[in-house]
Scaffold this motif. Structure first.
Motif, PDB file in Angstrom:
ATOM      1  N   THR A   6       6.788  -5.954   0.748  1.00 30.96           N
ATOM      2  CA  THR A   6       6.279  -4.767   1.827  1.00 30.96           C
ATOM      3  C   THR A   6       4.899  -4.759   1.884  1.00 30.96           C
ATOM      4  O   THR A   6       4.220  -4.891   0.701  1.00 30.96           O
ATOM      5  CB  THR A   6       7.108  -3.701   1.792  1.00 30.96           C
ATOM      6  OG1 THR A   6       8.525  -3.980   1.559  1.00 30.96           O
ATOM      7  CG2 THR A   6       6.765  -2.765   2.897  1.00 30.96           C
ATOM      8  N   ALA A   7       4.397  -4.472   2.916  1.00 34.99           N
ATOM      9  CA  ALA A   7       2.861  -3.987   3.032  1.00 34.99           C
ATOM     10  C   ALA A   7       2.773  -2.830   3.614  1.00 34.99           C
ATOM     11  O   ALA A   7       3.531  -2.304   4.439  1.00 34.99           O
ATOM     12  CB  ALA A   7       2.144  -5.018   3.971  1.00 34.99           C
ATOM     13  N   VAL A   8       1.781  -1.985   2.915  1.00 37.43           N
ATOM     14  CA  VAL A   8       1.586  -0.417   3.352  1.00 37.43           C
ATOM     15  C   VAL A   8       0.643  -0.728   4.615  1.00 37.43           C
ATOM     16  O   VAL A   8      -0.327  -1.511   4.347  1.00 37.43           O
ATOM     17  CB  VAL A   8       1.388   0.602   2.432  1.00 37.43           C
ATOM     18  CG1 VAL A   8       0.754   1.560   2.861  1.00 37.43           C
ATOM     19  CG2 VAL A   8       2.442   0.818   1.274  1.00 37.43           C
ATOM     20  N   ALA A   9       0.703  -0.029   5.779  1.00 38.52           N
ATOM     21  CA  ALA A   9      -0.365  -0.229   6.861  1.00 38.52           C
ATOM     22  C   ALA A   9      -0.582   1.061   7.509  1.00 38.52           C
ATOM     23  O   ALA A   9       0.242   1.709   7.716  1.00 38.52           O
ATOM     24  CB  ALA A   9       0.459  -1.151   7.801  1.00 38.52           C
ATOM     25  N   LEU A  21       5.574   0.945   6.874  1.00 38.75           N
ATOM     26  CA  LEU A  21       5.791   0.146   6.046  1.00 38.75           C
ATOM     27  C   LEU A  21       6.413  -1.142   6.738  1.00 38.75           C
ATOM     28  O   LEU A  21       7.290  -1.189   7.633  1.00 38.75           O
ATOM     29  CB  LEU A  21       6.992   0.335   4.888  1.00 38.75           C
ATOM     30  CG  LEU A  21       6.658   1.575   4.206  1.00 38.75           C
ATOM     31  CD1 LEU A  21       7.803   2.174   3.505  1.00 38.75           C
ATOM     32  CD2 LEU A  21       5.307   1.435   3.211  1.00 38.75           C
ATOM     33  N   VAL A  22       5.648  -2.585   6.464  1.00 36.14           N
ATOM     34  CA  VAL A  22       6.083  -3.438   7.425  1.00 36.14           C
ATOM     35  C   VAL A  22       6.288  -4.882   6.348  1.00 36.14           C
ATOM     36  O   VAL A  22       5.875  -5.037   5.517  1.00 36.14           O
ATOM     37  CB  VAL A  22       4.683  -3.895   7.969  1.00 36.14           C
ATOM     38  CG1 VAL A  22       4.974  -5.092   8.945  1.00 36.14           C
ATOM     39  CG2 VAL A  22       4.244  -2.586   8.713  1.00 36.14           C
ATOM     40  N   PRO A  67       6.326  -2.865  -2.426  1.00 35.67           N
ATOM     41  CA  PRO A  67       5.027  -2.739  -1.965  1.00 35.67           C
ATOM     42  C   PRO A  67       4.073  -3.487  -2.612  1.00 35.67           C
ATOM     43  O   PRO A  67       3.661  -3.308  -4.045  1.00 35.67           O
ATOM     44  CB  PRO A  67       4.415  -1.176  -2.257  1.00 35.67           C
ATOM     45  CG  PRO A  67       5.396  -0.628  -3.108  1.00 35.67           C
ATOM     46  CD  PRO A  67       6.525  -1.406  -3.494  1.00 35.67           C
ATOM     47  N   CYS A 293      -0.849  -1.599  13.110  1.00 30.44           N
ATOM     48  CA  CYS A 293      -0.016  -1.456  11.941  1.00 30.44           C
ATOM     49  C   CYS A 293       0.205  -2.910  11.458  1.00 30.44           C
ATOM     50  O   CYS A 293       0.142  -3.214  10.294  1.00 30.44           O
ATOM     51  CB  CYS A 293       0.856  -0.564  11.908  1.00 30.44           C
ATOM     52  SG  CYS A 293       0.549   1.204  11.521  1.00 30.44           S
ATOM     53  N   ALA A 297      -0.908  -4.991   8.034  1.00 32.26           N
ATOM     54  CA  ALA A 297       0.094  -5.409   7.185  1.00 32.26           C
ATOM     55  C   ALA A 297      -0.324  -6.963   7.019  1.00 32.26           C
ATOM     56  O   ALA A 297      -0.230  -7.507   5.853  1.00 32.26           O
ATOM     57  CB  ALA A 297       1.370  -5.391   7.336  1.00 32.26           C
TER      58      ALA A 297
END
Length: 309
Positions: A6-9, A21-22, A67, A293, A297
């Motif tokens: 997951t990436a925090v955007a 969260l993407v 993440p 967003c 990400a």
């Protein structure tokens, strides 16, 4: 919820930040919105962003996610290579080292990008421009900004300010623009400009969307303002066509919601002006206000995987 990369955007605007969260495929797994607290000054905005980033990392872990990286996109002039937000007139900061600040706080790979260019990446890879290697994204809202994406990556420019389509001068005797020059595309065809020009033509104080609605309904004053808006916009877009030769032009932002009232005459105006150049495919953006967003990400995960390889 199962584990997953997951990436925090974080997509920072003038008054609020959109956060998510993407997943790598662009799926938004969790969303939040926070105030920037701009009234407290630029330093407080920076502190709030770093706090929100750390909080989202914690939220991801609480949800059983993994993440890997943080992506933040901001307005203004951005030095993406060095991870520094150089300047934002909306917020007032200068030379903020977001990558080092957020990286130190979260311990995660961090990427910084420009908000509109990140949206362009998202639309080019996962949205309306998917399948093309040459996409121009144009956001028409309160202002006008653009991002040119080649092979899934946006061009950052030598000094952090490329594709400033909104500040192409289209009328030498036009109104004063926020950049200090006269007759820029943004000063004549942004949503704010449409509302202003309608008032100047004797109309009441309404938003651009209502001007368009009245134009479609046949009100002469609104129809005249809107027709002139689209003609001038076609001139500016044709300038971009001359310089960039995109395969697809994706139009987003508030005015894109005008639909056929925008796209039909805009395509006609560009067709009439394109001369020897191929007409690009002109389409409406798919991702809406999540584009920033999702793009943040993608930038974050790109950087994470580049560091891992």
């Amino acid at each position: 919820m199962g584990t997953g990369e997951t990436a925090v955007a974080i997509d920072v605007g003038g008054t609020a930040m959109k956060c998510a969260l993407v997943a790598p495929d662009g799926t938004v797994l969790h969303g939040e919105r926070h105030s920037t607290g701009r009234e407290r000054g630029p330093a407080a905005v920076v502190d709030a962003i770093v706090d929100v980033a750390a909080g989202l990392v914690g939220t991801a872990r609480d949800r059983g996610l993994d993440p890997r990286a943080v992506g933040i996109v901001v307005p203004g002039v951005v030095d993406e290579a060095n991870g520094v937000a150089v300047y934002s007139s909306n917020i007032g900061w200068r030379d903020v080292p977001f990558v080092s600040l957020i990286g130190a706080r979260t311990g995660l790979t961090t990427a910084l990008g420009h908000d509109v260019r990140a949206g362009a990446v998202a639309e080019a890879r996962l949205g309306a421009g998917a399948g093309s290697d040459n996409v121009l994204f144009v956001a028409i809202g309160t202002g006008i900004a653009a991002g040119h994406v080649l092979g899934g990556r946006t061009y950052p420019g030598a000094h952090g300010a490329p594709s400033e389509l909104g500040h192409v001068q289209v009328r030498h005797d036009g109104p004063l623009c926020g950049c200090g020059r006269y007759g820029c595309l943004e000063a004549l065809t942004s949503a704010a400009a449409v509302a202003r020009r309608y008032r100047e033509a004797g109309g009441d104080g309404i938003a651009a969307a209502e001007v368009v609605a009245r134009a479609v309904a046949g009100e002469p004053r609104a129809a005249e303002v809107w027709a002139e808006t689209v003609e001038i916009l076609a001139e500016g877009m044709t300038t971009a066509l001359r310089l960039l030769d995109p395969e697809v032009v994706v139009v987003g932002g508030g005015l894109a919601e005008a639909g056929d009232a925008l796209f039909t005459p805009l395509a006609k105006g560009m067709e009439a002006r394109r001369a020897f150049q191929a007409m690009p495919r002109l389409v409406s953006a798919d991702l809406g206000d999540e584009a920033g967003c999702i793009g943040a990400a993608l930038l974050a995960l790109d950087r994470f995987h580049a560091e891992e390889s």
